[in-house]
Design a protein around this motif. Structure first.
Motif, PDB file in Angstrom:
ATOM      1  N   ILE D   8       0.840  -1.216   0.000  1.00 51.96           N
ATOM      2  CA  ILE D   8       0.000   0.000   0.000  1.00 51.96           C
ATOM      3  C   ILE D   8       0.869   1.257   0.000  1.00 51.96           C
ATOM      4  CG2 ILE D   8      -1.637   1.350   1.392  1.00 51.96           C
ATOM      5  CD1 ILE D   8      -2.901  -1.354   2.198  1.00 51.96           C
ATOM      6  N   ASP D   9       1.882   1.252   0.838  1.00 51.98           N
ATOM      7  CA  ASP D   9       2.778   2.423   0.890  1.00 51.98           C
ATOM      8  C   ASP D   9       3.448   2.692  -0.450  1.00 51.98           C
ATOM      9  OD1 ASP D   9       2.190   2.795   3.502  1.00 51.98           O
ATOM     10  OD2 ASP D   9       4.181   2.259   4.285  1.00 51.98           O
ATOM     11  N   VAL D  10       4.059   1.643  -1.004  1.00 53.73           N
ATOM     12  CA  VAL D  10       4.811   1.835  -2.249  1.00 53.73           C
ATOM     13  C   VAL D  10       3.854   2.157  -3.389  1.00 53.73           C
ATOM     14  CG1 VAL D  10       6.403   0.778  -3.894  1.00 53.73           C
ATOM     15  CG2 VAL D  10       6.672   0.321  -1.456  1.00 53.73           C
ATOM     16  N   TYR D  11       2.693   1.493  -3.398  1.00 53.43           N
ATOM     17  CA  TYR D  11       1.697   1.768  -4.433  1.00 53.43           C
ATOM     18  C   TYR D  11       1.347   3.247  -4.455  1.00 53.43           C
ATOM     19  CZ  TYR D  11      -2.493   1.390  -7.320  1.00 53.43           C
ATOM     20  OH  TYR D  11      -3.431   1.555  -8.323  1.00 53.43           O
ATOM     21  N   ARG D  12       1.075   3.811  -3.280  1.00 56.10           N
ATOM     22  CA  ARG D  12       0.693   5.230  -3.201  1.00 56.10           C
ATOM     23  C   ARG D  12       1.825   6.143  -3.655  1.00 56.10           C
ATOM     24  NH1 ARG D  12      -2.427   4.814   2.471  1.00 56.10           N
ATOM     25  NH2 ARG D  12      -4.439   4.093   1.628  1.00 56.10           N
ATOM     26  N   GLU D  13       3.026   5.780  -3.253  1.00 55.24           N
ATOM     27  CA  GLU D  13       4.182   6.600  -3.616  1.00 55.24           C
ATOM     28  C   GLU D  13       4.390   6.625  -5.136  1.00 55.24           C
ATOM     29  OE1 GLU D  13       7.688   5.273  -1.538  1.00 55.24           O
ATOM     30  OE2 GLU D  13       8.939   6.197  -3.090  1.00 55.24           O
ATOM     31  N   PHE D 246      17.742  -4.301 -14.148  1.00 51.98           N
ATOM     32  CA  PHE D 246      16.702  -4.873 -13.297  1.00 51.98           C
ATOM     33  C   PHE D 246      17.318  -5.727 -12.188  1.00 51.98           C
ATOM     34  CE2 PHE D 246      13.199  -7.802 -12.185  1.00 51.98           C
ATOM     35  CZ  PHE D 246      12.172  -6.882 -11.970  1.00 51.98           C
ATOM     36  N   ALA D 247      18.297  -6.558 -12.554  1.00 50.17           N
ATOM     37  CA  ALA D 247      18.992  -7.364 -11.537  1.00 50.17           C
ATOM     38  C   ALA D 247      19.631  -6.441 -10.508  1.00 50.17           C
ATOM     39  CB  ALA D 247      20.068  -8.236 -12.190  1.00 50.17           C
ATOM     40  N   PHE D 248      20.133  -5.351 -10.984  1.00 47.50           N
ATOM     41  CA  PHE D 248      20.855  -4.370 -10.189  1.00 47.50           C
ATOM     42  C   PHE D 248      19.927  -3.654  -9.203  1.00 47.50           C
ATOM     43  CE2 PHE D 248      23.321  -0.367 -10.063  1.00 47.50           C
ATOM     44  CZ  PHE D 248      24.584  -0.879  -9.867  1.00 47.50           C
ATOM     45  N   LYS D 249      18.778  -3.230  -9.697  1.00 51.09           N
ATOM     46  CA  LYS D 249      17.892  -2.415  -8.864  1.00 51.09           C
ATOM     47  C   LYS D 249      16.848  -3.235  -8.128  1.00 51.09           C
ATOM     48  CE  LYS D 249      18.371   2.056 -11.066  1.00 51.09           C
ATOM     49  NZ  LYS D 249      17.771   2.977 -12.058  1.00 51.09           N
ATOM     50  N   LYS D 287       6.322   2.602 -14.255  1.00 51.38           N
ATOM     51  CA  LYS D 287       5.910   2.500 -12.846  1.00 51.38           C
ATOM     52  C   LYS D 287       6.132   1.102 -12.283  1.00 51.38           C
ATOM     53  CE  LYS D 287       2.512   6.226 -12.445  1.00 51.38           C
ATOM     54  NZ  LYS D 287       1.074   6.586 -12.333  1.00 51.38           N
ATOM     55  N   GLY D 288       6.009   0.087 -13.153  1.00 50.24           N
ATOM     56  CA  GLY D 288       6.228  -1.280 -12.704  1.00 50.24           C
ATOM     57  C   GLY D 288       7.659  -1.476 -12.194  1.00 50.24           C
ATOM     58  N   MET D 289       8.624  -0.961 -12.949  1.00 51.75           N
ATOM     59  CA  MET D 289      10.030  -1.051 -12.536  1.00 51.75           C
ATOM     60  C   MET D 289      10.226  -0.311 -11.205  1.00 51.75           C
ATOM     61  SD  MET D 289      11.806  -2.708 -15.046  1.00 51.75           S
ATOM     62  CE  MET D 289      13.512  -2.173 -15.345  1.00 51.75           C
ATOM     63  N   ARG D 290       9.680   0.900 -11.130  1.00 51.94           N
ATOM     64  CA  ARG D 290       9.841   1.692  -9.912  1.00 51.94           C
ATOM     65  C   ARG D 290       9.195   1.016  -8.710  1.00 51.94           C
ATOM     66  NH1 ARG D 290      11.450   7.047  -9.773  1.00 51.94           N
ATOM     67  NH2 ARG D 290      11.144   6.791  -7.533  1.00 51.94           N
ATOM     68  N   PHE D 291       7.995   0.480  -8.920  1.00 52.56           N
ATOM     69  CA  PHE D 291       7.318  -0.198  -7.825  1.00 52.56           C
ATOM     70  C   PHE D 291       8.185  -1.327  -7.279  1.00 52.56           C
ATOM     71  CE2 PHE D 291       4.906  -3.475  -5.827  1.00 52.56           C
ATOM     72  CZ  PHE D 291       4.033  -2.794  -5.003  1.00 52.56           C
ATOM     73  N   LEU D 292       8.693  -2.157  -8.177  1.00 54.38           N
ATOM     74  CA  LEU D 292       9.461  -3.319  -7.722  1.00 54.38           C
ATOM     75  C   LEU D 292      10.765  -2.905  -7.059  1.00 54.38           C
ATOM     76  CD1 LEU D 292       8.714  -5.723 -10.699  1.00 54.38           C
ATOM     77  CD2 LEU D 292       7.922  -5.963  -8.328  1.00 54.38           C
TER      78      LEU D 292
END
Lengths: 304, 304, 304, 304
Positions: D8-13, D246-249, D287-292
Motif C-alpha cells: 500500500i505504501d509503495v503503491y501510493r508513492e 533490473f537485476a541491479f535495482k 511505474k512497474g520497474m519503480r514499484f518493484l
C-alpha cells in the motif's frame, strides 16, 4: 586488335580449366542446369558482334536483372531514386541484413538484394501494369521480343526465399517499402527469372557503352549522366563483396548473377556477356570471372 | 577541349561557393591552416601542365601518402602484398575497428588506416633505413628533392593518435603486424606528414595515367599490371565510405586526405590535384570534390 | 547439511574428471603453472571455514581482481561510477572492441576488460599513491598482509598485451579515459597480477555474503545497497559470454579469472573459491565450473 | 515484515509519480489502453495473497507469455531445448536481427522475439492441437479457466508485424525453424495476446517460487532443476537490454511485457505482478520497474 581471335583463344584456354566451383544450389531449378555450359558474346558500338560456345542459349540472368530494374526506376525518378537507395559498396554479402539495422532500412546500393527490393517497390508504385510494363521495357531496349520471365524459376526461388522475405519485411518495418512485401517479392522473383542468352545480354547492355544511346535504334535509354552513373555503380558494387577484386582483375563495370552470367561494359568500346554456371565462393561465375580477366588482359584495353 | 579554360572556369565557379565544411580539427596543427586556400594543378601525359590558385603551396597530403607507401610496398612484394591486406571496399569509416574483428586482423584495403598500418609494417620490415629510403623514393618518382616530412605535423598527429594506437595494437594482437606497434606508428605518422603542392602531386602521380611509366623520365615506377590495379583500388576504395559517391559523381580513380587534398587520375590522359582544407562530413575536401565533379562533367572525358 | 562432506565428495568426483581444457597460453607466465592444481575453500558467515586440495597455494587471480578494483572505485564515487561504465551483460567475449564503437566508448559493464580499464582509470585519478593504496585496501579487507602483486606476471601480461593497449587507447579516443593509456595499463596489469589462495579469496569476499560487512572485523566494506549491486553484477556479467550459463547451472553471483580461479558468493550463507588452471573455450576454469555446479546441486541451496 | 502495508505504501508513492513513458504504440490495439491503469498483486508460498489498484483487471501480457511457452516446451524437450535456443543475455534490443547473423540462426535466449519464435516452432511441432493445447496448459497451471487469447490483439499485432515476419523467415533461412513461418507467427501472436490480471499472473507464477510445485494444487509444473533454470534465465535475460539494470535495482528473476505488465519471483517467498501501461525507453513498464525497486528495498528481502 582482333576481338574474335582473342575471344576464341581465351575461350579455349578457360574452357579447359578444371571446373572449380558449384552451381547455385539454393534455388532448386538452377541446380538442374548443365554445369558444363559455357558461352560468351561481345557487341561493339561499331556494330561488331561475335560469340563463342553456348552464346545463343538462354539462361536465368538472375541478379543481372537488378541493373534492368534500376534503369527503369532511374528513368522514372531520375536523381530522386537516391533518396531510397545508396550508391556505396557494402563490404558485405549479397543478402546480409546487417547494415540495414545501422542504416535504418536504407540499403547501401541497388545491387544488393535489399536495394533491388526497394527498386522493385518503386516500380510497383509507379507502373500501371508492373509485370507487363517491365517485360515490355526490357524487350524494347533489347530489340528482342523473345525475352521472357520463367515462371518455373520464379516459383522455385519463391519456394525457398525465406531470406528475401526476411529482408523485404525488415525494410518494411523501417517504413522504407511502400507496397505489401508479398507483392514486392512476387514481382522481384519475376524480374530475377528473366531468361536471356549471352547475345541478348551483350546487345541489350550496349547502350551503357554508348553514353545511354542504343547504337542500333539510336534511342536514348538513359541520358549520358545517368548512363555514366549506372556504370560507376556496376564498377564499385556489381559483384557483392568481390567488387574490389573484379575492378582489380578485370577493371570494367559489370554485374553478375547466380545463374552464372556476367555482363561487363567497356565504355566507348563494347559490352560483353559470359555464362558458365559454376560459381566461386562469392557467388560469381568461376569461368566467367577468369574469362573476363584473361580477355581484358589480352585486349590491352582497360579503363585503368 | 581546352583544359586550361575549363580549369579557370570551374575554379572560379567553385571558389565562390559558400565555404561549407570544416578543416580537420582532430590534428591540432592541421586546424591552423588557412581555410580559404584553394589550388588545382593538372599534368597531362602529353606534357601539358596548368595550375590555378594556390597550386604551388605545399600542404599536408595526409592519406594521399597511403598510395605512395602502397606503391613502394607493391614494388617490393608484388602480388604477395595481397596476403597481408585486401582489395575490397569496406563500407565503413576510415578508422573503424569493426571489420578487423570479423576479418581477424586482415584490413579490407590499403587505404583504410588499418590497411596503411599493415603496409607501413611491410616497409619497416623490408627497408634498410625506412624513413630515409621512403622519402628518397618519393623524391625520386616526383623528380622533386624538396618533398619532405613535417616533423611538426607528425608530432601533432601522434599526440592525439589514440585511435591509431588502438588500430595498430589490435592488428598486432591478431599477429598481423611484424614490428613493434610504436615503431610502425612513428613511421606511419612520418609518411602521413609529407608536404607537397598540387603541382608536386599531379606531377608525381602522372605515371598512374601512363601504365606505370613516368612520362618525363621514362622510368617504370610500377609495371602496367600493377599500375592498373592501383588505379582500380583508388576507384573502389579511395574515399572511405564515400568511394561510391566519388565514382558516381567524378568517375575517376582518386585518393583524398584530411589535409584537404585530392589526387585523381584519368588513365591515358592526365593526373589532377586539388586542395581546399574544408572537409565534408565524410572527411573529404568539400570544394575539391565539387571541383572534380564539375571538371569531369565539363571535360566530357570520363571513364564511364 | 554438512558443507565439509559435500566439498570432499564433489572434490573427489571432479578431481578425477579427464582434464579437458587448456591453461591460458596468451600470458606466457600463466602457461607455466602446474595444470593439475586443484583447490577449493569455503567460508561461511557463521565462521565456518573448510578447504580441500591446493587451497592454501597462491595463484594469479587475474580478472577476479576486477571485482576488487570495482569495489574500491564504488566506495569512492558511489552511484556516480555508473556514468562511466554500464551494468548490462554484453553478449560478447571479454576483450571485444565491438560494442565500444556502438556505445561511444562507454563499456557495457565493469567486468569486461574495457570496463575494468575505465575503473582503473578512476582509481588512478582518485588515489594518491595508486599502487600502494590499492594493495593496502586489498590487504585490509582480506585481513591478510601477505597479498601482493606479482611483478613477473604483470610484466608477462604486459609484454603481450596488444589487445589491451588497443582497448585502452580506443576508449581514450572517445575521451572516456582521463589518464595516459600507458599509465592506466601499467596499473591494470598490477591489479590483475594479484596472487591469492582459495582461502584468501573466500575470506576476502565473505563480506558480499553479509550485506557488505566483513563478519570477522565487523567493518563495512560496502554499504548494503552497494553490496547487493555488486552481487547482481557478478550474477549477470561475471563470466563473460558464459554468464547466462553460469547463472543457469550454478545460480550464484561469481567471478572467474584466466588463472583458473573462480569466486562465488551465496548471500547470507557463504563465499567459496575454486582453483584449477585448465580453462574451457570461454576462458573459465573447466573443473571450477563443474565443481560449483555439482556443489550447488548437492547443497540444495540455490538463489533460485 | 508486513507485505500488505508495504504494498500500500509503495503503491501510493509510485502512483503519484509523474507519468513518464509512453504506452506501446506499435501495436495499435495496445495504444488504446487507459494509461493511468496501475495494479499490483502478490502471492506467497504460505498462501498469502494481496492486491492493490487495478489488480483484477485483465490486460495483454505480451512477452510475459514467453515464459509460459518456454515452460511448456521445456516440459516436452527437457534439456534438449537448449540445442535450439541459448541461455545467454544478448546485450541487444528485443527484436534485433543482428546476433542471428553471427550465430547462424540460433537465438541467444528464449525471451528475445527470435528465441520465442523458435520455442513457438517447437510447440507447433510437438502439440497435437497447438492453440487449444497451449491455452489448456495455461488454464491448468493457473487454476483459472477464464484465461484466454485476445483475437483482436493478435490481429492488431499481426497487421504491423513486419519485423517479426523478418525475424521468423530469417531464422527459417538458417534451417532453424521447422514449420512454415506464417504458421509459427500466427501461433506466436496468439500466445502473446493472452489476457490476464495481476492476480492471475502472481498466482500462476507462484510455482517458480516453490521449486516447480504449485503450492495450491501440489502439482509439479516443472521439476526443481528446471524451475531453478527458468528463474536463472529470467534473472539474466528477462528485461532485454535492461536485464542488468533490473537485476541491479530489483534483484529478482522477472519478465516484462510491452502491455506494461511485469512478473517477478522471489524464490521460497512469493511471486508478484505489476501492471502500468506506460513504458520506458527500453520497453519496460515505467511505474512497474519503480514499484518493484521500492518494494524490494522496503521489504529488505533480496536475493543478493
Amino acid at each position: 586488335m582482333n576481338f574474335e581471335d582473342l575471344i576464341i583463344d581465351v575461350y579455349r584456354e578457360v574452357e579447359n580449366l578444371e571446373g572449380k566451383g558449384e552451381t547455385a544450389s539454393y534455388i532448386p531449378e538452377l541446380s538442374k542446369v548443365d554445369p558444363s555450359k559455357f558461352g560468351v558474346h561481345i557487341s561493339t558500338i561499331n556494330g561488331g558482334s561475335f560469340g563463342a560456345g553456348d552464346f545463343e542459349e538462354k539462361f536465368s540472368i538472375q541478379s543481372i536483372s537488378k541493373v534492368l530494374s534500376l534503369i527503369l526506376a532511374y528513368r522514372i525518378l531520375d536523381f530522386e531514386i537516391w533518396n531510397r537507395v545508396g550508391v556505396e559498396p557494402s563490404g558485405t554479402a549479397f543478402n546480409s541484413l546487417f547494415q540495414l539495422e545501422a542504416d535504418q532500412g536504407i540499403p547501401r546500393n541497388p545491387f544488393l538484394n535489399a536495394g533491388a527490393l526497394v527498386v522493385t517497390d518503386i516500380l510497383l508504385s509507379n507502373l500501371e501494369n508492373p509485370q507487363d510494363d517491365f517485360i515490355n521495357f526490357v524487350r524494347s531496349i533489347s530489340n528482342n521480343d523473345s525475352v521472357d520471365y520463367s515462371k518455373k524459376i520464379a516459383q522455385s526461388e519463391k519456394d525457398v526465399g525465406y531470406r528475401n522475405i526476411a529482408l523485404c519485411n525488415y525494410i518494411k518495418s523501417f517504413g522504407k517499402i511502400e507496397n505489401e512485401p508479398a507483392d514486392v517479392l512476387d514481382f522481384y522473383y519475376d524480374i530475377c527469372s528473366l531468361e536471356m542468352s549471352c547475345r541478348d545480354l551483350s546487345e541489350l547492355f550496349l547502350f551503357l557503352a554508348n553514353d545511354g544511346i542504343d547504337p542500333k535504334s539510336n534511342r536514348e535509354v538513359l541520358n549520358e549522366r545517368q548512363s555514366k552513373r549506372v556504370n560507376a555503380l556496376m564498377q564499385t558494387c556489381g559483384f557483392y563483396d568481390e567488387s574490389g577484386e573484379f575492378a582489380f582483375k578485370v577493371g570494367l563495370p559489370g554485374k553478375s548473377g547466380v545463374g552464372g552470367g556476367i555482363i561487363a561494359v567497356h565504355p566507348d568500346q563494347y559490352s560483353i556477356a559470359v555464362w558458365s554456371p559454376k560459381l566461386n565462393k562469392k557467388g560469381n561465375s568461376y569461368k566467367g570471372m577468369r574469362f573476363l580477366e584473361e580477355f581484358t588482359t589480352g585486349s590491352e584495353l582497360s579503363l585503368f
